[in-house]
Design a protein around this motif. Structure first.
Motif, mmCIF file in Angstrom:
data_model
loop_
_atom_site.group_PDB
_atom_site.id
_atom_site.type_symbol
_atom_site.label_atom_id
_atom_site.label_comp_id
_atom_site.label_asym_id
_atom_site.label_seq_id
_atom_site.Cartn_x
_atom_site.Cartn_y
_atom_site.Cartn_z
ATOM 1 N N ARG A 88 0.832 -1.198 0.000
ATOM 2 C CA ARG A 88 0.000 0.000 0.000
ATOM 3 C C ARG A 88 0.870 1.253 0.000
ATOM 4 N NH1 ARG A 88 -3.057 -2.871 3.950
ATOM 5 N NH2 ARG A 88 -2.408 -1.432 5.602
ATOM 6 N N ALA A 89 1.992 1.193 0.716
ATOM 7 C CA ALA A 89 2.902 2.335 0.745
ATOM 8 C C ALA A 89 3.514 2.569 -0.636
ATOM 9 C CB ALA A 89 3.999 2.116 1.780
ATOM 10 N N ILE A 90 3.858 1.485 -1.333
ATOM 11 C CA ILE A 90 4.452 1.618 -2.672
ATOM 12 C C ILE A 90 3.414 2.144 -3.664
ATOM 13 C CG2 ILE A 90 5.505 0.337 -4.572
ATOM 14 C CD1 ILE A 90 6.643 -1.564 -2.409
ATOM 15 N N ARG A 91 2.191 1.652 -3.550
ATOM 16 C CA ARG A 91 1.130 2.156 -4.431
ATOM 17 C C ARG A 91 0.903 3.652 -4.179
ATOM 18 N NH1 ARG A 91 -2.737 -0.137 -7.495
ATOM 19 N NH2 ARG A 91 -2.103 -2.216 -6.781
ATOM 20 N N GLY A 92 0.867 4.027 -2.920
ATOM 21 C CA GLY A 92 0.711 5.444 -2.596
ATOM 22 C C GLY A 92 1.872 6.283 -3.111
ATOM 23 N N ALA A 93 3.084 5.702 -3.077
ATOM 24 C CA ALA A 93 4.257 6.422 -3.571
ATOM 25 C C ALA A 93 4.133 6.703 -5.066
ATOM 26 C CB ALA A 93 5.528 5.624 -3.281
ATOM 27 N N LEU A 94 3.622 5.731 -5.829
ATOM 28 C CA LEU A 94 3.461 5.940 -7.267
ATOM 29 C C LEU A 94 2.458 7.051 -7.550
ATOM 30 C CD1 LEU A 94 3.490 2.270 -8.604
ATOM 31 C CD2 LEU A 94 5.285 3.988 -8.845
ATOM 32 N N TYR A 95 1.343 7.065 -6.829
ATOM 33 C CA TYR A 95 0.378 8.152 -6.986
ATOM 34 C C TYR A 95 1.021 9.497 -6.638
ATOM 35 C CZ TYR A 95 -3.712 5.121 -7.640
ATOM 36 O OH TYR A 95 -4.631 4.234 -8.145
ATOM 37 N N GLN A 96 1.773 9.521 -5.534
ATOM 38 C CA GLN A 96 2.391 10.762 -5.098
ATOM 39 C C GLN A 96 3.456 11.230 -6.083
ATOM 40 O OE1 GLN A 96 1.613 12.609 -1.976
ATOM 41 N NE2 GLN A 96 2.518 14.008 -3.449
ATOM 42 N N ILE A 97 4.204 10.294 -6.655
ATOM 43 C CA ILE A 97 5.218 10.645 -7.646
ATOM 44 C C ILE A 97 4.573 11.353 -8.826
ATOM 45 C CG2 ILE A 97 6.706 9.622 -9.433
ATOM 46 C CD1 ILE A 97 7.554 7.554 -7.325
ATOM 47 N N ASN A 98 3.477 10.812 -9.318
ATOM 48 C CA ASN A 98 2.812 11.404 -10.475
ATOM 49 C C ASN A 98 2.319 12.810 -10.152
ATOM 50 O OD1 ASN A 98 2.136 11.144 -13.168
ATOM 51 N ND2 ASN A 98 0.123 10.294 -12.760
ATOM 52 N N GLU A 99 1.715 12.973 -8.986
ATOM 53 C CA GLU A 99 1.181 14.277 -8.602
ATOM 54 C C GLU A 99 2.297 15.299 -8.399
ATOM 55 O OE1 GLU A 99 -1.321 16.268 -4.895
ATOM 56 O OE2 GLU A 99 -1.395 14.107 -5.241
ATOM 57 N N THR A 100 3.349 14.909 -7.678
ATOM 58 C CA THR A 100 4.429 15.852 -7.375
ATOM 59 C C THR A 100 5.221 16.197 -8.628
ATOM 60 O OG1 THR A 100 4.591 14.773 -5.219
ATOM 61 C CG2 THR A 100 6.317 16.336 -5.797
ATOM 62 N N ALA A 186 12.272 -9.728 -7.721
ATOM 63 C CA ALA A 186 12.995 -8.566 -8.236
ATOM 64 C C ALA A 186 12.294 -7.252 -7.910
ATOM 65 C CB ALA A 186 13.168 -8.693 -9.753
ATOM 66 N N SER A 187 11.104 -7.314 -7.345
ATOM 67 C CA SER A 187 10.371 -6.084 -7.035
ATOM 68 C C SER A 187 10.959 -5.343 -5.841
ATOM 69 C CB SER A 187 8.896 -6.390 -6.764
ATOM 70 O OG SER A 187 8.748 -7.143 -5.569
ATOM 71 N N VAL A 188 11.890 -5.953 -5.121
ATOM 72 C CA VAL A 188 12.487 -5.286 -3.966
ATOM 73 C C VAL A 188 13.172 -3.990 -4.390
ATOM 74 C CG1 VAL A 188 14.250 -5.466 -2.176
ATOM 75 C CG2 VAL A 188 12.753 -7.415 -2.653
ATOM 76 N N GLU A 189 13.945 -4.048 -5.464
ATOM 77 C CA GLU A 189 14.630 -2.844 -5.945
ATOM 78 C C GLU A 189 13.622 -1.816 -6.441
ATOM 79 O OE1 GLU A 189 18.108 -1.512 -9.148
ATOM 80 O OE2 GLU A 189 17.471 -3.602 -8.994
ATOM 81 N N PHE A 190 12.600 -2.276 -7.158
ATOM 82 C CA PHE A 190 11.584 -1.366 -7.679
ATOM 83 C C PHE A 190 10.850 -0.668 -6.540
ATOM 84 C CE2 PHE A 190 6.926 -1.224 -8.560
ATOM 85 C CZ PHE A 190 6.928 -0.046 -9.284
ATOM 86 N N GLY A 191 10.436 -1.414 -5.518
ATOM 87 C CA GLY A 191 9.734 -0.810 -4.394
ATOM 88 C C GLY A 191 10.584 0.228 -3.687
ATOM 89 N N GLY A 192 11.864 -0.090 -3.511
ATOM 90 C CA GLY A 192 12.764 0.866 -2.878
ATOM 91 C C GLY A 192 12.922 2.130 -3.693
ATOM 92 N N LYS A 193 12.995 1.980 -5.016
ATOM 93 C CA LYS A 193 13.125 3.158 -5.875
ATOM 94 C C LYS A 193 11.869 4.007 -5.852
ATOM 95 C CE LYS A 193 16.625 1.657 -9.203
ATOM 96 N NZ LYS A 193 16.905 1.367 -10.636
ATOM 97 N N ALA A 194 10.703 3.374 -5.826
ATOM 98 C CA ALA A 194 9.450 4.133 -5.787
ATOM 99 C C ALA A 194 9.389 4.986 -4.525
ATOM 100 C CB ALA A 194 8.261 3.185 -5.858
ATOM 101 N N LEU A 195 9.741 4.406 -3.383
ATOM 102 C CA LEU A 195 9.722 5.159 -2.134
ATOM 103 C C LEU A 195 10.805 6.236 -2.130
ATOM 104 C CD1 LEU A 195 9.218 2.136 0.272
ATOM 105 C CD2 LEU A 195 7.516 3.850 -0.354
#
Length: 269
Positions: A88-100, A186-195
């Motif tokens: 949920r935190a990663i999903r929220g990060a993607l939304y926040q990235i787009n907005e910011t 392999a999503s560990v790196e992706f999740g870390g990058k999103a945050l």
């Protein structure tokens, strides 16, 4: 050493990872102290072997250093890659990235006042730096989207341009596939990058007045009335307590960890 082979790699285990890093450093310091102790104790035994009255007081035996204890902090386990909360935190990060990212782009193109607040007051955003920042962020996201689409034989092809439309399309695709993506090791790196990009863009962007309000409690009055001022400090509008950015971020991390702990206990009971 790793905290636990089954540990979630997300923010839920931030304090546990910090504790184990400190433990690893303590183990290294203990090994060095033991080397010194062994040498000093050998010298002590030699001196004590030749000591006898009426000579001066016997040599003082060196004290053996205390062995550090492994942390007893709870570790949240992955199932299978992430815990229940971190996706949920990663999903929220993607939304926040787009907005910011949209806010930043609007600022440097003149649609908003092109300033960013900081500890030293206001300074203008540098458009080339912001463009490079957004390009790097988009590059990380589009790389994951491209690999995933290829692996799943999806018709999606990330746009080659790096504008707002390309970003919207790519993030929308990632959000649609996120549940499956986060099941892959392999999503560990992706999740870390999103945050990481969420924090990076938020630190760069000038927040709107509504988003200047912090979600954390004031450490003095416990009210949730902390707002970021133009000088970069967080000020409580209830008791006027001031926090630096570092103090605010530390309290934010602690509240996230406490929330994760409470949710984990509620889930297990």
């Amino acid at each position: 050493m790793p905290i636990d082979p089954q540990a979630c790699p997300g923010v839920c285990n931030r304090r546990a990872r910090r504790a184990w890093e400190e433990y690893d450093q303590a183990v290294i310091a203990y090994a060095e102290a033991m080397d010194v102790y062994v040498e000093k104790h050998s010298m002590y035994r030699a001196a004590f072997a030749v000591w006898h009255p009426p000579l001066a007081s016997p040599p003082i035996e060196p004290r053996e250093p205390a062995r550090p204890e492994p942390p007893a902090m709870q570790v949240f386990h992955a199932n299978p890659v992430w815990c229940r909360r971190c996706p949920r935190a990663i999903r929220g990060a993607l939304y926040q990235i787009n907005e910011t990212a949209a806010i930043l782009y609007a600022e440097i193109t003149g649609h908003r006042s092109a300033v960013v607040t900081g500890m030293n007051g206001r300074k203008p955003l540098d458009p080339p730096e912001v463009i490079e920042l957004l390009d790097n962020m988009y590059g990380d996201l589009v790389e994951v989207a491209g690999y995933w689409a290829e692996a799943r034989n999806h018709p999606f092809r990330p746009p080659r341009s790096r504008g707002s439309h390309a970003r919207n399309v790519t993030i929308s695709y990632l959000l649609g596939e996120l549940d499956d993506i986060l099941l892959h090791p392999a999503s560990v790196e992706f999740g870390g990058k999103a945050l990481y990009w969420e924090r990076k863009l938020l630190n760069t962007a000038k927040a709107d007045p509504a988003s200047r309000r912090s979600p954390i409690q004031c450490p003095r009055c416990r009210e949730r009335e902390l707002h970021r001022e133009d000088d970069g400090y967080y000020k409580c509008r209830s008791c006027e307590c001031l926090l630096t950015q570092e103090e605010h971020d530390r309290r934010y991390e602690d509240e996230v960890d406490e929330h994760d702990h409470d949710e984990q206990e509620a889930h297990t009971t």
